[in-house]
Design an enzyme around this catalytic site. Structure first.
Site, PDB file in Angstrom:
ATOM      1  N   ASP A 163      20.824  69.834 -61.815  1.00  0.00           N
ATOM      2  CA  ASP A 163      19.708  70.373 -61.046  1.00  0.00           C
ATOM      3  C   ASP A 163      18.777  71.135 -61.976  1.00  0.00           C
ATOM      4  OD1 ASP A 163      18.514  71.301 -58.333  1.00  0.00           O
ATOM      5  OD2 ASP A 163      18.741  73.157 -59.478  1.00  0.00           O
ATOM      6  N   GLN A 212      18.088  72.590 -50.349  1.00  0.00           N
ATOM      7  CA  GLN A 212      18.822  73.378 -51.344  1.00  0.00           C
ATOM      8  C   GLN A 212      18.603  74.856 -51.026  1.00  0.00           C
ATOM      9  OE1 GLN A 212      18.136  74.385 -55.914  1.00  0.00           O
ATOM     10  NE2 GLN A 212      18.850  72.287 -55.715  1.00  0.00           N
ATOM     11  N   TYR A 249      11.781  76.299 -64.276  1.00  0.00           N
ATOM     12  CA  TYR A 249      12.786  76.890 -65.161  1.00  0.00           C
ATOM     13  C   TYR A 249      12.327  76.817 -66.622  1.00  0.00           C
ATOM     14  CZ  TYR A 249      15.676  76.284 -60.948  1.00  0.00           C
ATOM     15  OH  TYR A 249      16.158  76.308 -59.671  1.00  0.00           O
ATOM     16  N   TYR A 282      22.921  76.718 -53.835  1.00  0.00           N
ATOM     17  CA  TYR A 282      22.556  77.293 -55.138  1.00  0.00           C
ATOM     18  C   TYR A 282      23.133  78.696 -55.287  1.00  0.00           C
ATOM     19  CZ  TYR A 282      18.222  79.887 -53.528  1.00  0.00           C
ATOM     20  OH  TYR A 282      17.307  80.716 -52.938  1.00  0.00           O
ATOM     21  N   THR A 288      20.430  74.754 -63.941  1.00  0.00           N
ATOM     22  CA  THR A 288      19.775  75.033 -65.235  1.00  0.00           C
ATOM     23  C   THR A 288      18.813  76.227 -65.185  1.00  0.00           C
ATOM     24  OG1 THR A 288      17.973  73.482 -64.775  1.00  0.00           O
ATOM     25  CG2 THR A 288      19.875  72.591 -65.953  1.00  0.00           C
ATOM     26  N   TRP A 289      18.857  77.016 -64.102  1.00  0.00           N
ATOM     27  CA  TRP A 289      17.947  78.168 -64.043  1.00  0.00           C
ATOM     28  C   TRP A 289      18.298  79.125 -65.176  1.00  0.00           C
ATOM     29  CZ3 TRP A 289      17.511  82.497 -59.784  1.00  0.00           C
ATOM     30  CH2 TRP A 289      16.285  83.156 -59.932  1.00  0.00           C
TER      31      TRP A 289
HETATM   32  P1  NAP Z   1      25.197  80.810 -60.345  1.00  0.00           P
HETATM   33  O1  NAP Z   1      25.480  79.401 -60.672  1.00  0.00           O
HETATM   34  O2  NAP Z   1      25.805  81.407 -59.117  1.00  0.00           O
HETATM   35  O3  NAP Z   1      25.604  81.746 -61.562  1.00  0.00           O
HETATM   36  C1  NAP Z   1      25.209  81.505 -62.880  1.00  0.00           C
HETATM   37  C2  NAP Z   1      25.700  82.693 -63.731  1.00  0.00           C
HETATM   38  O4  NAP Z   1      27.117  82.755 -63.660  1.00  0.00           O
HETATM   39  C3  NAP Z   1      25.337  82.573 -65.185  1.00  0.00           C
HETATM   40  O5  NAP Z   1      25.021  83.870 -65.650  1.00  0.00           O
HETATM   41  C4  NAP Z   1      26.619  82.067 -65.850  1.00  0.00           C
HETATM   42  O6  NAP Z   1      26.751  82.598 -67.143  1.00  0.00           O
HETATM   43  C5  NAP Z   1      27.670  82.681 -64.976  1.00  0.00           C
HETATM   44  N1  NAP Z   1      28.882  81.853 -64.907  1.00  0.00           N
HETATM   45  C6  NAP Z   1      28.991  80.511 -64.748  1.00  0.00           C
HETATM   46  N2  NAP Z   1      30.267  80.133 -64.697  1.00  0.00           N
HETATM   47  C7  NAP Z   1      30.999  81.265 -64.832  1.00  0.00           C
HETATM   48  C8  NAP Z   1      32.377  81.532 -64.854  1.00  0.00           C
HETATM   49  N3  NAP Z   1      33.278  80.556 -64.708  1.00  0.00           N
HETATM   50  N4  NAP Z   1      32.797  82.832 -64.995  1.00  0.00           N
HETATM   51  C9  NAP Z   1      31.901  83.836 -65.130  1.00  0.00           C
HETATM   52  N5  NAP Z   1      30.559  83.633 -65.110  1.00  0.00           N
HETATM   53  C10 NAP Z   1      30.120  82.365 -64.961  1.00  0.00           C
HETATM   54  O7  NAP Z   1      23.640  81.110 -60.242  1.00  0.00           O
HETATM   55  P2  NAP Z   1      22.288  80.297 -60.397  1.00  0.00           P
HETATM   56  O8  NAP Z   1      22.078  79.852 -61.765  1.00  0.00           O
HETATM   57  O9  NAP Z   1      21.248  81.156 -59.764  1.00  0.00           O
HETATM   58  O10 NAP Z   1      22.471  79.039 -59.418  1.00  0.00           O
HETATM   59  C11 NAP Z   1      22.915  77.770 -59.849  1.00  0.00           C
HETATM   60  C12 NAP Z   1      21.758  76.794 -59.927  1.00  0.00           C
HETATM   61  O11 NAP Z   1      21.145  76.626 -58.658  1.00  0.00           O
HETATM   62  C13 NAP Z   1      20.612  77.261 -60.812  1.00  0.00           C
HETATM   63  O12 NAP Z   1      20.921  77.198 -62.184  1.00  0.00           O
HETATM   64  C14 NAP Z   1      19.513  76.370 -60.345  1.00  0.00           C
HETATM   65  O13 NAP Z   1      19.661  75.066 -60.902  1.00  0.00           O
HETATM   66  C15 NAP Z   1      19.759  76.377 -58.838  1.00  0.00           C
HETATM   67  N6  NAP Z   1      18.972  77.425 -58.128  1.00  0.00           N
HETATM   68  C16 NAP Z   1      18.005  77.033 -57.267  1.00  0.00           C
HETATM   69  C17 NAP Z   1      17.234  77.990 -56.613  1.00  0.00           C
HETATM   70  C18 NAP Z   1      16.163  77.538 -55.669  1.00  0.00           C
HETATM   71  O14 NAP Z   1      15.329  78.359 -55.271  1.00  0.00           O
HETATM   72  N7  NAP Z   1      16.138  76.291 -55.272  1.00  0.00           N
HETATM   73  C19 NAP Z   1      17.455  79.355 -56.815  1.00  0.00           C
HETATM   74  C20 NAP Z   1      18.489  79.719 -57.674  1.00  0.00           C
HETATM   75  C21 NAP Z   1      19.235  78.764 -58.313  1.00  0.00           C
HETATM   76  P3  NAP Z   1      26.532  81.690 -68.462  1.00  0.00           P
HETATM   77  O15 NAP Z   1      25.137  81.187 -68.364  1.00  0.00           O
HETATM   78  O16 NAP Z   1      26.784  82.656 -69.549  1.00  0.00           O
HETATM   79  O17 NAP Z   1      27.553  80.597 -68.402  1.00  0.00           O
END
Ligand code: NAP
Length: 282
Positions: A53, A168, A58, A196, A24-25
């Site tokens: 998550d 994570q 966020y 992540y 949900t970031w």
């Molecule tokens: P991610 O999941 O690698 O990528 C998300 C991005 O990809 C968004 O812009 C999304 O666009 C796009 N996307 C999703 N599915 C897609 C698809 N099938 N085709 C093309 N683009 C697609 O990156 P993330 O959000 O950084 O990581 C996932 C989660 O991990 C976060 O949301 C958060 O909950 C967690 N996280 C934790 C930390 C930490 O420090 N613990 C750091 C980073 C992330 P749309 O939104 O337009 O769908």
């Protein structure tokens, strides 16, 4: 396989956690997108996803409100992960942050509560707060995020005999450093690694190797990247998808099976680490 049969893995506490969920970031940052964000998460839940998550960070807490709206009356079916910011992670600060998250999430318990990354408050204090919250039933498990090998060793010293529910960390085909040391260390102790940014926030999707393997299997680059993570023993994968089409595309990665040739092609394009590297973070 489909979302209705998402595999689970065991936490060190013995509880189970699905190996695929939604992040949900960046949610809750723009009021105009709120309805679509709730709808995307809700769509995922309707398709059988039961892991979400989130974090107090966020959208300054707004993402937790979005999770609450998406989950609605289905709280008992959903495994919620949230995180305390390091600046709040003193003994009292952690407890207060958790109470605020519970209120925004409109729930009485968080399934797995993580320290978002290591900051200046002593880790001992955060661990004491996690224990108190667990005794009170406000969290069911605790864990950490962005902990490197040194942090994990320090944690093991401070909580002998008790492993964190997860670490994570940033993990995807372009960020394989943890395979050298951190991942084997966690595996040996039964600590699942939660990956992540599994598609590197979209930046890796134009890579020719992902396209080539995808074309062979009739899958998209995002599905290849997710399927590669899903086949790792003890890994939990949490892509963020802000729209129904992305949610559907990401869930369908559960049905993509990579064979030995696909894996070899991906290893050539994204070589595994041959020595220890500092932990990558976003
Ligand atoms: P991610 O999941 O690698 O990528 C998300 C991005 O990809 C968004 O812009 C999304 O666009 C796009 N996307 C999703 N599915 C897609 C698809 N099938 N085709 C093309 N683009 C697609 O990156 P993330 O959000 O950084 O990581 C996932 C989660 O991990 C976060 O949301 C958060 O909950 C967690 N996280 C934790 C930390 C930490 O420090 N613990 C750091 C980073 C992330 P749309 O939104 O337009 O769908």
């Amino acid at each position: 396989m489909s979302a209705s049969s998402i595999p689970t893995t065991k936490l060190p506490s013995g509880r189970t956690i699905p190996t695929f969920g939604l992040g949900t970031w960046r949610m809750g940052e723009n009021a105009r997108k709120r309805r679509d964000e709730v709808d995307a998460l809700r769509h995922g839940l309707d398709l059988g996803i039961t892991l979400i998550d989130t974090a107090e960070m966020y959208g300054d807490g707004e993402a937790e409100g979005i999770v609450a709206d998406a989950v609605g009356n289905d709280r008992d079916k959903v495994f919620i992960v949230s995180k305390v910011l390091p600046e709040n992670a003193t003994r009292r600060g952690t407890i207060a942050a958790c109470e605020r998250s519970l209120k925004r999430l409109k729930t009485g318990r968080i399934d797995l509560y993580l320290l978002h990354w290591r900051g200046s408050p002593p880790l001992e204090e955060t661990l004491e707060a996690f224990s108190a919250l667990r005794r009170a039933g406000k969290i069911l498990d605790w864990g950490v995020s962005n902990f490197d090998m040194a942090d994990m060793k320090k944690l093991a010293e401070l909580s002998p005999g008790e492993e964190p529910g997860t670490n994570q960390v940033l993990y995807n085909l372009t960020r394989r450093g943890i395979e050298f040391d951190l991942m084997p260390w966690c595996r040996k102790r039964g600590v699942p690694v939660m990956a992540y940014s599994p598609i590197e926030q979209g930046r890796m999707l134009g890579h020719p190797a992902l396209r080539a393997v995808g074309e062979r299997l009739g899958a998209t680059p995002a599905q290849i990247a997710l399927a590669w993570l899903l086949r790792q023993d003890g890994a939990i994968v949490i892509p963020k998808a802000g729209s129904r089409p992305h949610v559907e595309e990401d869930i369908a990665a559960l049905d993509v099976k990579l064979d030995r040739d696909d894996l070899a092609a991906l290893d050539r394009a994204f070589p595994p680490p041959s020595k220890a590297r500092p932990l990558d973070m976003l």
